[in-house]
Scaffold this motif. Structure first.
Motif, short mmCIF file in Angstrom:
data_model
loop_
_atom_site.label_atom_id
_atom_site.label_comp_id
_atom_site.label_asym_id
_atom_site.label_seq_id
_atom_site.Cartn_x
_atom_site.Cartn_y
_atom_site.Cartn_z
N TYR A 1 0.85 -1.19 0.00
CA TYR A 1 0.00 0.00 0.00
C TYR A 1 0.89 1.24 0.00
O TYR A 1 1.98 1.23 0.58
CB TYR A 1 -0.94 0.00 1.21
N ASP A 2 0.42 2.31 -0.63
CA ASP A 2 1.20 3.53 -0.81
C ASP A 2 1.71 4.08 0.53
O ASP A 2 0.92 4.42 1.40
CB ASP A 2 0.34 4.58 -1.52
N ILE A 3 3.03 4.17 0.68
CA ILE A 3 3.61 4.60 1.96
C ILE A 3 3.29 6.06 2.26
O ILE A 3 3.19 6.45 3.43
CB ILE A 3 5.14 4.37 2.00
N PHE A 4 3.12 6.89 1.24
CA PHE A 4 2.83 8.30 1.47
C PHE A 4 1.39 8.50 1.94
O PHE A 4 1.11 9.31 2.83
CB PHE A 4 3.11 9.12 0.22
N LEU A 5 0.46 7.75 1.35
CA LEU A 5 -0.92 7.83 1.82
C LEU A 5 -1.05 7.27 3.23
O LEU A 5 -1.78 7.81 4.06
CB LEU A 5 -1.85 7.08 0.86
N MET A 6 -0.32 6.19 3.52
CA MET A 6 -0.33 5.63 4.87
C MET A 6 0.12 6.67 5.89
O MET A 6 -0.46 6.81 6.97
CB MET A 6 0.61 4.42 4.95
N ASP A 7 1.16 7.43 5.54
CA ASP A 7 1.69 8.43 6.47
C ASP A 7 0.67 9.54 6.73
O ASP A 7 0.67 10.14 7.81
CB ASP A 7 2.98 9.02 5.91
N GLU A 8 -0.19 9.80 5.76
CA GLU A 8 -1.18 10.87 5.91
C GLU A 8 -2.35 10.45 6.82
O GLU A 8 -3.13 11.30 7.24
CB GLU A 8 -1.74 11.27 4.54
N LEU A 9 -2.47 9.16 7.13
CA LEU A 9 -3.62 8.69 7.90
C LEU A 9 -3.47 8.88 9.41
O LEU A 9 -4.42 8.64 10.15
CB LEU A 9 -3.88 7.21 7.61
N SER A 10 -2.29 9.28 9.88
CA SER A 10 -2.11 9.48 11.31
C SER A 10 -2.97 10.67 11.76
O SER A 10 -3.32 11.52 10.94
CB SER A 10 -0.63 9.73 11.61
N PRO A 11 -3.32 10.74 13.05
CA PRO A 11 -2.77 9.97 14.16
C PRO A 11 -3.43 8.61 14.34
O PRO A 11 -4.57 8.39 13.97
CB PRO A 11 -3.08 10.86 15.36
N TRP A 12 -2.62 7.70 14.94
CA TRP A 12 -3.09 6.39 15.36
C TRP A 12 -3.05 6.33 16.88
O TRP A 12 -2.15 6.90 17.50
CB TRP A 12 -2.18 5.29 14.79
#
Length: 414
Positions: A247-258
């Motif tokens: 899965y796209d690492i840049f989109l994953m980074d935008e989903l924070s906070p966790w």
């Protein structure tokens, strides 16, 4: 494909023994809960229950005589961050199905297995069809829940459904808090106007668990802009360092906070519906370069938002990554991919905890990303992703002591 009666798994109803209502799987509590009389039935004990808990290793910045001691980001100062290689972008923008097929063909075809068994619901009498890849399923007529008897009793599951090597599948996860029906409604609203027909969203929206390493990422950076040059310091605590590029690492980074206060043991046998389980990948040299690629992409955006700057160029950077012990976790996401009428490609990823989403549209000439915040601000525990504001700084004296400044002060020549 229908299977023979002799191959059909035995199905058990997940009915409350006290009141007969459906019991719902709760990954955080580690069992089935009845919403009507509070009866609780624990999941079977599996190896995942004995995995050590995450040990968070935060290291506060020391203050000496009012100055910031930044020794952790003072070594190995390097020139401007190198962009990702063209190979990385080409691989990142491949369709998800192709990446899954190349990574693990057996899991790819197992996940698409449409074999099913049939039964009559013992509660309402209606005819039911269950895909074998769904561990737990619900009667659409009366709401009663069912599962494969052996899997419910033992916690075992079909290991072919793990993308990658099963022993690289992390045993800790964050539970999905956003239901798939709610995610489907949200996804349709986001892509409305971008695609002509949203009716296929329900079928194409994928649930997945994606592996990350929890760490504190801290950096000191020199940048230039239309007003001059300056140094600044920033940190992201409980950062999710990707351990897969499916899965796209840049989109994953935008989903924070966790929210890592919600960490629990993963029990694949008790997941509802189809959930792709991604094992950690061996990324080689790319693993160490991912933080630089993400900083190169996000640092200018953050500085524009914080200071209203425009012409930002990254000159020098020194970063520090402090990994948390046993901080290997699976994050819950929803993902959607579709081709646009103009030949572009749309990717949507959604945080399965909060509903925050990142939309990406890619064409031959450009790449556009938009962030969609959840309708309600999530209530997070203290152990959650935390991004500090960027702080303009200036070196004062040894050992590694820096003063905090305003942007105007940092831009003033000494």
């Amino acid at each position: 494909m229908e299977i023979s009666k002799s191959q059909e798994p035995k199905i058990s109803a997940l009915a409350c023994p006290k009141c007969g209502a459906p019991m719902y799987p709760d990954m955080k509590k580690g069992g089935f809960s009845c919403l009507y009389c509070d009866t609780f039935r624990p999941f079977a004990i599996t190896d995942e229950d004995f995995a050590p808990a995450v040990k968070f290793r935060h290291q506060p910045v020391k203050i000496v005589d009012g100055l910031l001691k930044l020794g952790h980001v003072a070594i190995e100062v390097k020139e401007a961050l190198a962009p990702p290689p063209r190979e990385e972008r080409l691989k990142r923008l491949l369709p998800l199905d192709r990446k899954l097929l190349e990574r693990d063909a057996e899991a790819f075809y197992a996940l698409r297995n449409e074999s099913f068994c049939e039964l009559n619901c013992p509660f309402c009498g209606n005819h039911l069809t269950s895909l074998l890849t769904e561990n737990l399923f619900t009667c659409p007529y009366c709401g009663q829940k069912f599962g494969h008897q052996e899997q419910i009793a033992t916690g075992k599951y079909d290991e072919r459904l793990v993308v990658g090597r099963k022993y690289n599948l992390y045993s800790k996860c964050l539970p999905f808090k956003l239901s798939k029906p709610a995610a489907q409604i949200s996804a349709k609203e986001i892509v409305k106007g971008l695609i002509q027909d949203t009716s296929h969203v329900n079928d194409r929206l994928t649930s997945a668990y994606v592996p990350v390493q929890l760490a504190d990422l801290r950096w000191k950076m020199k940048v230039s802009c239309e007003r001059g040059g300056f140094w600044y310091y920033q940190e992201c605590l409980d950062w999710a360092w990707p351990r897969s590029i499916i899965y796209d690492i840049f989109l994953m980074d935008e989903l924070s906070p966790w929210d890592y206060g919600e960490i629990t043991s993963l029990k694949p046998a008790y997941l509802e519906g189809k959930v792709q389980l991604l094992a950690s990948e061996n990324l080689g040299d790319w693993q160490a370069r991912i933080p630089d690629w993400i900083l190169q992409r996000t640092a200018p955006q953050r500085l524009r938002r914080a200071f209203g700057l425009e012409e930002i160029q990254l000159r020098w950077v020194s970063r520090d990554i402090r990994q948390h012990n046993y901080g290997l976790v699976l994050l819950p996401i929803y993902a959607l991919e579709t081709t646009l009428a103009n030949g572009g490609f749309l990717r949507l990823m959604m945080n399965g905890q909060t509903g925050k989403a990142a939309l990406q549209i890619t064409t031959a000439k450009e790449e556009f990303t938009r962030i969609i915040e959840p309708s309600a601000k999530p209530s997070l525990s203290p152990e959650s992703t935390m991004l500090s504001p960027p702080i303009p700084i200036r070196y004062v004296k040894s050992p590694f002591l820096h003063e905090r400044l305003t942007l105007s002060e940092a831009l003033m020549p000494r």
